[in-house]
Design a protein around this motif. Sequence first.
Motif, PDB file in Angstrom:
ATOM      1  N   GLY A 227       0.830  -1.206   0.000  1.00 47.67           N
ATOM      2  CA  GLY A 227       0.000   0.000   0.000  1.00 47.67           C
ATOM      3  C   GLY A 227       0.864   1.256   0.000  1.00 47.67           C
ATOM      4  N   HIS A 228       1.847   1.297   0.911  1.00 45.62           N
ATOM      5  CA  HIS A 228       2.742   2.471   0.971  1.00 45.62           C
ATOM      6  C   HIS A 228       3.426   2.700  -0.376  1.00 45.62           C
ATOM      7  N   ILE A 229       3.855   1.620  -1.018  1.00 46.18           N
ATOM      8  CA  ILE A 229       4.524   1.757  -2.314  1.00 46.18           C
ATOM      9  C   ILE A 229       3.578   2.413  -3.322  1.00 46.18           C
ATOM     10  N   TYR A 230       2.320   1.971  -3.324  1.00 43.77           N
ATOM     11  CA  TYR A 230       1.363   2.493  -4.309  1.00 43.77           C
ATOM     12  C   TYR A 230       0.886   3.916  -4.002  1.00 43.77           C
ATOM     13  N   SER A 231       1.219   4.426  -2.810  1.00 42.76           N
ATOM     14  CA  SER A 231       0.896   5.831  -2.536  1.00 42.76           C
ATOM     15  C   SER A 231       1.620   6.723  -3.553  1.00 42.76           C
ATOM     16  N   ASN A 232       2.685   6.195  -4.144  1.00 46.62           N
ATOM     17  CA  ASN A 232       3.432   6.927  -5.176  1.00 46.62           C
ATOM     18  C   ASN A 232       2.663   7.054  -6.493  1.00 46.62           C
ATOM     19  N   LEU A 233       1.687   6.180  -6.706  1.00 43.20           N
ATOM     20  CA  LEU A 233       1.017   6.121  -8.012  1.00 43.20           C
ATOM     21  C   LEU A 233      -0.354   6.798  -8.005  1.00 43.20           C
ATOM     22  N   ILE A 234      -0.689   7.424  -6.876  1.00 48.27           N
ATOM     23  CA  ILE A 234      -1.986   8.098  -6.783  1.00 48.27           C
ATOM     24  C   ILE A 234      -2.064   9.239  -7.809  1.00 48.27           C
ATOM     25  N   THR A 235      -0.911   9.823  -8.135  1.00 52.49           N
ATOM     26  CA  THR A 235      -0.887  10.900  -9.124  1.00 52.49           C
ATOM     27  C   THR A 235      -1.193  10.404 -10.532  1.00 52.49           C
ATOM     28  N   GLY A 236      -1.102   9.082 -10.736  1.00 54.12           N
ATOM     29  CA  GLY A 236      -1.353   8.529 -12.067  1.00 54.12           C
ATOM     30  C   GLY A 236      -0.085   8.307 -12.863  1.00 54.12           C
ATOM     31  N   GLU A 237       1.015   8.885 -12.390  1.00 54.80           N
ATOM     32  CA  GLU A 237       2.294   8.696 -13.078  1.00 54.80           C
ATOM     33  C   GLU A 237       2.735   7.241 -12.941  1.00 54.80           C
ATOM     34  N   GLN A 238       3.300   6.671 -14.007  1.00 59.27           N
ATOM     35  CA  GLN A 238       3.675   5.256 -13.986  1.00 59.27           C
ATOM     36  C   GLN A 238       5.185   5.083 -13.858  1.00 59.27           C
ATOM     37  N   PRO A 239       5.625   4.168 -12.991  1.00 58.07           N
ATOM     38  CA  PRO A 239       7.059   3.909 -12.874  1.00 58.07           C
ATOM     39  C   PRO A 239       7.539   3.003 -14.001  1.00 58.07           C
ATOM     40  N   LYS A 240       8.826   3.110 -14.325  1.00 57.00           N
ATOM     41  CA  LYS A 240       9.426   2.152 -15.255  1.00 57.00           C
ATOM     42  C   LYS A 240      10.094   1.072 -14.415  1.00 57.00           C
ATOM     43  N   PHE A 241       9.872  -0.167 -14.787  1.00 63.04           N
ATOM     44  CA  PHE A 241      10.471  -1.263 -14.028  1.00 63.04           C
ATOM     45  C   PHE A 241      11.781  -1.716 -14.674  1.00 63.04           C
ATOM     46  N   PRO A 242      12.716  -2.320 -13.906  1.00 57.88           N
ATOM     47  CA  PRO A 242      12.608  -2.525 -12.458  1.00 57.88           C
ATOM     48  C   PRO A 242      12.720  -1.206 -11.666  1.00 57.88           C
ATOM     49  N   ALA A 243      12.084  -1.213 -10.485  1.00 54.41           N
ATOM     50  CA  ALA A 243      12.129  -0.050  -9.614  1.00 54.41           C
ATOM     51  C   ALA A 243      12.687  -0.461  -8.252  1.00 54.41           C
ATOM     52  N   LEU A 244      13.347   0.484  -7.606  1.00 56.05           N
ATOM     53  CA  LEU A 244      13.814   0.233  -6.239  1.00 56.05           C
ATOM     54  C   LEU A 244      12.977   1.083  -5.297  1.00 56.05           C
ATOM     55  N   VAL A 245      12.487   0.477  -4.212  1.00 57.51           N
ATOM     56  CA  VAL A 245      11.678   1.226  -3.257  1.00 57.51           C
ATOM     57  C   VAL A 245      12.356   1.256  -1.895  1.00 57.51           C
ATOM     58  N   LEU A 246      12.492   2.459  -1.348  1.00 62.11           N
ATOM     59  CA  LEU A 246      12.938   2.612   0.043  1.00 62.11           C
ATOM     60  C   LEU A 246      11.693   2.862   0.875  1.00 62.11           C
ATOM     61  N   VAL A 247      11.364   1.887   1.730  1.00 57.87           N
ATOM     62  CA  VAL A 247      10.199   2.031   2.611  1.00 57.87           C
ATOM     63  C   VAL A 247      10.703   2.424   3.991  1.00 57.87           C
TER      64      VAL A 247
ATOM     65  N   PHE B   8      12.606   9.526 -10.260  1.00 55.34           N
ATOM     66  CA  PHE B   8      12.434   9.514  -8.811  1.00 55.34           C
ATOM     67  C   PHE B   8      10.986   9.819  -8.464  1.00 55.34           C
ATOM     68  N   PHE B   9      10.377   8.956  -7.629  1.00 53.92           N
ATOM     69  CA  PHE B   9       8.999   9.140  -7.173  1.00 53.92           C
ATOM     70  C   PHE B   9       8.996   9.380  -5.668  1.00 53.92           C
ATOM     71  N   GLU B  10       8.197  10.323  -5.230  1.00 51.03           N
ATOM     72  CA  GLU B  10       7.952  10.473  -3.798  1.00 51.03           C
ATOM     73  C   GLU B  10       6.461  10.691  -3.612  1.00 51.03           C
ATOM     74  N   PRO B  11       5.870  10.099  -2.567  1.00 47.41           N
ATOM     75  CA  PRO B  11       4.427  10.257  -2.386  1.00 47.41           C
ATOM     76  C   PRO B  11       4.106  11.677  -1.920  1.00 47.41           C
ATOM     77  N   SER B  12       2.928  12.185  -2.262  1.00 46.83           N
ATOM     78  CA  SER B  12       2.561  13.500  -1.749  1.00 46.83           C
ATOM     79  C   SER B  12       2.425  13.374  -0.234  1.00 46.83           C
TER      80      SER B  12
END
Lengths: 146, 348
Positions: free
Chosen positions: B122-142, B303-307
């Motif tokens: 869920g926390h990871i997907y908070s980044n995608l609420i804007t609709g912007e799509q990540p390119k894979f592979p992606a690294l996530v720092l939780v 680089f993605f950061e959640p609002s």
Amino acid sequence: MKKISIKNLKELKAFAVKFATTLKGGDVVGLVGDLGAGKTTFTQYLAKALGVKKDVKSPTFIIMQILETGTAAKKNGINHLCHIDAYRIEDEEELRLRGIEEYLQKKDTVALIEWADRVPSLHRVPGYKEITFTFGKGEERILRVQ
Amino acid sequence: MRILGIETSCDDSSAAFLEVRRDRVVRLEQVVATQAIHAKYGGVVPEVAAREHSFTMPLVLDELTKKITGSQDGRKLGEQVDLIAVTAGPGLVTSLKVGIDTAVSLAAAWNKKIIGVNHIEGHIYSNLITGEQPKFPALVLVVSGGHTELLLMRDHGKYKLLGATRDDAAGEAFDKTAKLMGLSYPGGPQISKLAMNGNVAAYDFPRPMIRDPHFDFSFAGLKTAVRYFLRDNEAKLKDEQFKADVAASTEQAIVDVLVAKTIRAAKQSKVKTVMLAGGVAANRKLRETLAAAVAEKLPGVKFFEPSLKYCTDNAAMIALAGYYQAKRRNFDDYKKMDVKIGWELGRT
């Protein structure tokens, strides 16, 4: 009450290993001491002595985690180590509301509670053990066991 | 797709309604249990009861129903929903159970699909609420009060855990050093505020494991180092500049470790995107430092950061993670839903 001086991590580990051999299922152990006193480190050594394979992280945020013990501990009737952290607990009632109370005195479980001084009613648990950690000089810690 | 999200894994009950069209969130309504809601329905309640999900969840759902349907008729909310997504773990068993029981009951009554979501996902997907799509592979720092993890994300739903904290989480390191300095809980935001007037290089606190080849973290030693330092400098704690310098130096030590390991893991896994997630993702120093490091050291990497609104625990992120699982038809059977208290994402 027993008073022990612990000079370094090696001595803390030795103490935890010895303490682990005194435990049986249903035991409730409270840890008291300030931030950085060594409660979680002691718990990590104790968990290892009981054969827990997973890394034991601080449960401050999550409040409780249940860890599976190894075969030797299981033969002695300890199937789980229930690691509780009362740091964020403001009211004893929360232990009941959050469903933690039922893990105390469970027959096959040793319950270990950090910040046990926030839960005074623990002293009413039969056979309750408490270890108090205080700071000595430098890296030394003074442990009081009762 | 219209999703009802439910999140109760720790302290706050929350529910959200999300409408997603072609990966774009077109409507988002969220209700989080607050004193204001309690006051509205049952008068002021003690803090303890406010944390009891079985008490707050119905109030939260009522409020959401009103927002979506303009009525208090729960059946009307059901008519608007295609899917129910609920946090299934990790978390506290009793807290999670309230969310799951609620979701299961609604799924049965409304005859809807249900999906149990991992809280960290869920926390990871908070980044995608804007609709912007990540390119894979992606690294996530939780990074949050309870978690510090580096996850490699090969695609939606495909995770590999690269490293995690071995003791205290980063958020916990903030809170506990704040406590040592006499600040109140949660101390993270207070440390950051103090740090703004401090010198980050004033004191050289340890950066545990920063050069180790693995991607695990350890913050307990930093906490103890700050403790020894304050013990030896107790008299200075009255000085505001001293406190600001300690706060700034502590924050810098934590951020340095997080950023160094993230950049190294990103290089090693040759990722195309770096994402930040979790409550500590709201930390300004971390956001700015990581964004700058990605721009400088990882050319071409997004680089993605959640609002800020969606950094803390919330049901909207659970609903969106549910949406991506539903796209893969990864539904659960409501008759077999269970709590997964120790659910680790990407552990092999």
